[in-house]
Write an enzyme that holds these catalytic residues in place. Structure first.
Site, PDB file in Angstrom:
ATOM      1  N   GLU A   1       9.618  22.099 -11.956  1.00  0.00           N
ATOM      2  CA  GLU A   1      10.334  21.269 -12.928  1.00  0.00           C
ATOM      3  C   GLU A   1      11.507  22.263 -13.398  1.00  0.00           C
ATOM      4  O   GLU A   1      11.412  23.438 -13.324  1.00  0.00           O
ATOM      5  CB  GLU A   1       9.747  20.617 -13.922  1.00  0.00           C
ATOM      6  CG  GLU A   1       8.571  21.438 -14.785  1.00  0.00           C
ATOM      7  CD  GLU A   1       9.004  22.675 -15.351  1.00  0.00           C
ATOM      8  OE1 GLU A   1      10.167  22.558 -15.954  1.00  0.00           O
ATOM      9  OE2 GLU A   1       8.451  23.604 -15.012  1.00  0.00           O
TER      10      GLU A   1
ATOM     11  N   GLU B   1      10.049  25.899 -12.549  1.00  0.00           N
ATOM     12  CA  GLU B   1      10.560  25.637 -11.250  1.00  0.00           C
ATOM     13  C   GLU B   1       9.739  25.568 -10.375  1.00  0.00           C
ATOM     14  O   GLU B   1       9.968  25.440  -8.993  1.00  0.00           O
ATOM     15  CB  GLU B   1      11.761  27.006 -11.143  1.00  0.00           C
ATOM     16  CG  GLU B   1      12.743  27.212 -12.037  1.00  0.00           C
ATOM     17  CD  GLU B   1      13.449  28.367 -11.469  1.00  0.00           C
ATOM     18  OE1 GLU B   1      13.257  29.013 -10.474  1.00  0.00           O
ATOM     19  OE2 GLU B   1      14.651  28.616 -12.377  1.00  0.00           O
TER      20      GLU B   1
END
Lengths: 343, 343
Positions: free
Chosen positions: A168, A311
């Site tokens: 994310e 991420e």
């Protein structure tokens, strides 16, 4: 909404027997043995595989940033998404190195980005509402988020993927994750809030105060996972939860990243506890609440490298260990086949 | 014997500056950042690489097995070497998966093996002497062992290799490693001895008693690393120490495996302290003394997976992290190049 088959554990002993016949002292491969056992249970095959792995990176913004909970401005979410599609972020480097396909999802960034072939548009709005003033999302947004997340995973599955990593990007999302953690565990804001991307001590104290205020405002919502997500969740977190639930339904392995991804796990597990069987916890992050979150989930992460990036970076770094588990399970000789004396 | 240049640390801050300019919060890649920094110091280049990596697996037998310190008979050492050259052991699976060349060295197995193209013969005898009765090796054997180990690494270096993993196989070698650990740290036998390949509690108590007896016998030898190695070392351990020292001389990275390899590190560091700068500690093993050994060396391992196999297995499993460190250091965008706002 999701039809998840709890993992059939009747083969655990037979699988361990196969592992114990390999040319090594029993248990000598440590966590790699339990990983292989779990993969064998899920894949139900004598040959384990990591097939066409995908990293899905969900990005969205958070109204809670209005309260000054992050040193970075919301604009960085969109800027980092452009960095992802240009291939310049850490997750791109790791995915290239480990042969993982990456897909970036705009789950609701503040300012819409230019159309781009590499960005899937699954926008639920221009960032969530400030959950210090009301719910972050509507019930309809939560339902749509779960569906959106599921769509992405179903797409991967159709392409032959059996392992999906979830990452994310979202300035402010450690605040949403901390609030979700507090809601799902009953722990205090102080126990759940950390430095995020790099707050100083005063910043952390302020963030604790903000989250504590939000928890008091929404406490009535916390007896149901959907209303909890609506109250203090995020677009990307809810889409990740949907992705996790769909992956479990499809008997895929889910590589869970760090603090934010684990908050999505808490939501997914609250919605459908059986999904947890399909999750592999890639690492313990340096965000202070994460270790406690993992303890609460009663899971053991593979890596502990002091990462705190998100991420999907930790999930990508753990993928080689899954490949190593397949390799020894598939190809290692037995004591008998190798002519090695057993104790 | 070895000309090792202590690592020039004058570029540490400049390298960290380059890492801090990458599109991530400062420090967010945790141990991967210190790994990249170390690699950059050693390689002295703007582009880091893992080039043609090798795994050298040194095998030898140990006279101390006469004292009943292992549940496996000495014959297993040679049997496992044949398993290595047939490609059936865990280390073979991991090396294939991670594209690492493997080389097996007979450093002194009890019964000589048939000639085999894949086995390098660097035999120092038919196993060491029982170090409960006298020194395990002569001084000449130790010197020859260091030279032999160095030869293998020099060969790798000539083939373009810049990262070498070192593994071992030798029934009884956790006893030698525990005795070396006690000799180099001053800790008691009880603090250094563990289960090895799988002793029960009574077996561990017996092993402690055996090692304590050996430590008493050889205590006069422990003020010098060469006489310490001769007293309680092993052929494969001494060859690994030579390999480590040569790799440091050639400014190669050494991926250190578990308990036995770390005992070789203690010997190498005692001979030439500067060599430690070139070592990367791949994992903390499940052998009880290993964590304490790592503390004594003041190093932080990359992995902690409860492994206790040896063979170089933990070193192989850590190699993808070195590749990930290169990938982000070489290819990740800076805030400026990606147009991302910095705090």
């Amino acid at each position: 909404m999701f039809q998840i088959t709890p993992l059939d554990r009747s083969n655990v002993a037979a699988i361990q027997q196969r592992i114990d016949n390999k040319t090594k002292p029993p248990g000598a491969l440590g966590q790699l043995e339990s990983l292989a056992n779990k993969m064998a249970l899920i894949q139900g095959s004598d040959r384990l595989s990591v097939a066409n792995p995908y990293m899905l990176v969900f990005a969205a913004d958070h109204g809670i940033t209005e309260e000054g909970v992050s040193p970075f401005p919301s604009e960085v979410t969109g800027q980092m998404v452009m960095n992802f599609v240009a291939g310049g972020a850490a997750i791109n480097c790791f995915c290239r190195e480990f042969d993982i396909k990456i897909e970036v999802i705009d789950a609701g960034i503040k300012s819409p980005l230019p159309e781009h072939a590499l960005i899937k548009r699954q926008r639920l709005g221009a960032g969530t509402a400030n959950f210090c003033q009301g719910p972050a999302m509507t019930h309809e947004q939560v339902v749509q988020a779960l569906t959106y997340g599921a769509i992405r995973v179903a797409d991967c599955h159709r392409s032959g993927c059996n392992v999906v990593g979830l990452g994310e990007m979202g300035i402010g999302n450690t605040s949403a994750a901390a609030a979700l953690m507090a809601a799902f565990t009953g722990l205090s804001a102080e126990d759940c809030v950390g430095k995020g991307t790099g707050l100083d001590d005063a910043g952390v104290r302020h963030k604790i105060e903000v989250i504590a205020r939000a928890l008091a405002l929404h406490q009535h919502a916390f007896d149901d996972p959907m209303t909890t997500l609506a109250a203090v969740g995020g677009f990307e977190i809810a889409q990740m939860a949907g992705a996790m639930l769909k992956a479990a339904e499809l008997k895929m392995l889910v590589l869970v990243d760090g603090f934010i991804a684990s908050a999505a796990v808490m939501a997914a597990v609250a919605i459908e506890p059986a999904c947890k069987d399909y999750f592999i916890f890639s690492h313990a992050s340096n965000e202070q609440g994460h270790q406690r979150m993992l303890q609460h989930l009663d899971v053991e992460p593979l890596l502990n490298l002091g990462l705190r990036l998100g991420e999907g970076s930790g999930a990508a770094l753990a993928l080689p260990l899954l490949r190593a588990a397949c390799a020894f399970y598939n190809d290692m000789a037995s004591f008998e086949s190798a002519g090695v004396s057993q104790v």
